[in-house]
Design a protein around this motif. Structure first.
Motif, PDB file in Angstrom:
ATOM      1  N   VAL A   1      46.161  43.337  33.950  1.00  0.00           N
ATOM      2  CA  VAL A   1      44.906  43.728  34.664  1.00  0.00           C
ATOM      3  C   VAL A   1      45.034  44.149  36.065  1.00  0.00           C
ATOM      4  O   VAL A   1      45.821  43.405  37.012  1.00  0.00           O
ATOM      5  CB  VAL A   1      43.950  42.374  34.548  1.00  0.00           C
ATOM      6  N   THR A   2      44.577  45.318  36.351  1.00  0.00           N
ATOM      7  CA  THR A   2      44.819  45.751  37.771  1.00  0.00           C
ATOM      8  C   THR A   2      43.879  45.026  38.560  1.00  0.00           C
ATOM      9  O   THR A   2      42.815  44.446  38.347  1.00  0.00           O
ATOM     10  CB  THR A   2      44.407  47.404  37.683  1.00  0.00           C
TER      11      THR A   2
ATOM     12  N   ALA B   1      41.810  46.341  40.984  1.00  0.00           N
ATOM     13  CA  ALA B   1      40.493  46.694  41.156  1.00  0.00           C
ATOM     14  C   ALA B   1      39.704  46.184  39.900  1.00  0.00           C
ATOM     15  O   ALA B   1      38.468  45.826  40.191  1.00  0.00           O
ATOM     16  CB  ALA B   1      40.703  48.254  40.974  1.00  0.00           C
ATOM     17  N   ARG B   2      40.260  45.901  38.685  1.00  0.00           N
ATOM     18  CA  ARG B   2      39.447  45.443  37.420  1.00  0.00           C
ATOM     19  C   ARG B   2      38.918  43.993  37.943  1.00  0.00           C
ATOM     20  O   ARG B   2      38.156  43.575  37.745  1.00  0.00           O
ATOM     21  CB  ARG B   2      39.870  45.481  36.420  1.00  0.00           C
ATOM     22  N   ILE B   3      39.936  43.260  38.460  1.00  0.00           N
ATOM     23  CA  ILE B   3      39.744  41.640  38.937  1.00  0.00           C
ATOM     24  C   ILE B   3      38.601  41.760  39.860  1.00  0.00           C
ATOM     25  O   ILE B   3      37.581  40.998  39.712  1.00  0.00           O
ATOM     26  CB  ILE B   3      40.863  40.935  39.219  1.00  0.00           C
TER      27      ILE B   3
ATOM     28  N   VAL C   1      36.267  43.824  40.548  1.00  0.00           N
ATOM     29  CA  VAL C   1      34.828  44.288  39.895  1.00  0.00           C
ATOM     30  C   VAL C   1      34.564  43.198  39.087  1.00  0.00           C
ATOM     31  O   VAL C   1      33.168  42.996  38.957  1.00  0.00           O
ATOM     32  CB  VAL C   1      35.004  45.673  39.206  1.00  0.00           C
ATOM     33  N   THR C   2      35.394  42.643  38.259  1.00  0.00           N
ATOM     34  CA  THR C   2      35.074  41.434  37.359  1.00  0.00           C
ATOM     35  C   THR C   2      34.536  40.244  38.379  1.00  0.00           C
ATOM     36  O   THR C   2      33.422  39.519  37.997  1.00  0.00           O
ATOM     37  CB  THR C   2      36.323  40.893  36.691  1.00  0.00           C
ATOM     38  N   TYR C   3      35.031  40.059  39.556  1.00  0.00           N
ATOM     39  CA  TYR C   3      34.518  38.871  40.456  1.00  0.00           C
ATOM     40  C   TYR C   3      33.154  39.189  40.940  1.00  0.00           C
ATOM     41  O   TYR C   3      32.041  38.646  41.040  1.00  0.00           O
ATOM     42  CB  TYR C   3      35.318  38.772  41.500  1.00  0.00           C
TER      43      TYR C   3
END
Length: 120
Positions: free
Chosen positions: A29-30, A32-34, A36-38
Motif C-alpha cells: 500500500v502506498t 498516499a493511500r494510507i 487518505v485512509t487515515y
C-alpha cells in the motif's frame, strides 16, 4: 495536566504512527493511500460517534495525526450544516480546517525560501 495525560497523548499518537509505519513496511500500500485512509477513517469514526471519546481521552494525541484532520473536517461540516443547512456541507470542512491548511502553506513557503531543493 499530570504526567499520565502526557503519557497517554504520546502513546495514542505514537500508536497511530506505528500502525501507518507497519502498513508501509509490510504491505504494498502506498503512503498516499494510507494518508487518505487515515483522513477518511477520522471522518467515519467521528460520524458514528467513536472519535469524540478518543479526543476527550488523548487530546492532541488524537487530533494531531491525520485522523484528527478527518475529525476536524467532520466537526466543521457538522457545525456548518446545523447553522446553514445543506450549504454547510460545502463550506464546513474548509472552515473547520482552514487554520491548519493556512499554517501548512505558510510553513511550506518559508521552508522553500530557506532551503534549496536538490535532485537525488
Amino acid at each position: 495536566m499530570d504526567i499520565w495525560e502526557w503519557v497517554w497523548v504520546f502513546l495514542i499518537g505514537g500508536a497511530f504512527c506505528a500502525v501507518a509505519q507497519i502498513f508501509i513496511d509490510l504491505t504494498n500500500v502506498t503512503p498516499a493511500r494510507i494518508l487518505v485512509t487515515y483522513v477518511v477513517s477520522g471522518v467515519i469514526l467521528t460520524a458514528v460517534g467513536l472519535y469524540d471519546p478518543l479526543v476527550e481521552f488523548a487530546s492532541s494525541g488524537a487530533t494531531i495525526p491525520l485522523t484528527g484532520f478527518g475529525y476536524s473536517l467532520a466537526k466543521g461540516v457538522e457545525k456548518a450544516v446545523s447553522e446553514n443547512g445543506l450549504l454547510g456541507v460545502l463550506q464546513g470542512g474548509l472552515t473547520g480546517t482552514s487554520a491548519g491548511i493556512a499554517a501548512t502553506v505558510l510553513f511550506a513557503l518559508l521552508w522553500s525560501l530557506i532551503f534549496k531543493s536538490k535532485e537525488k
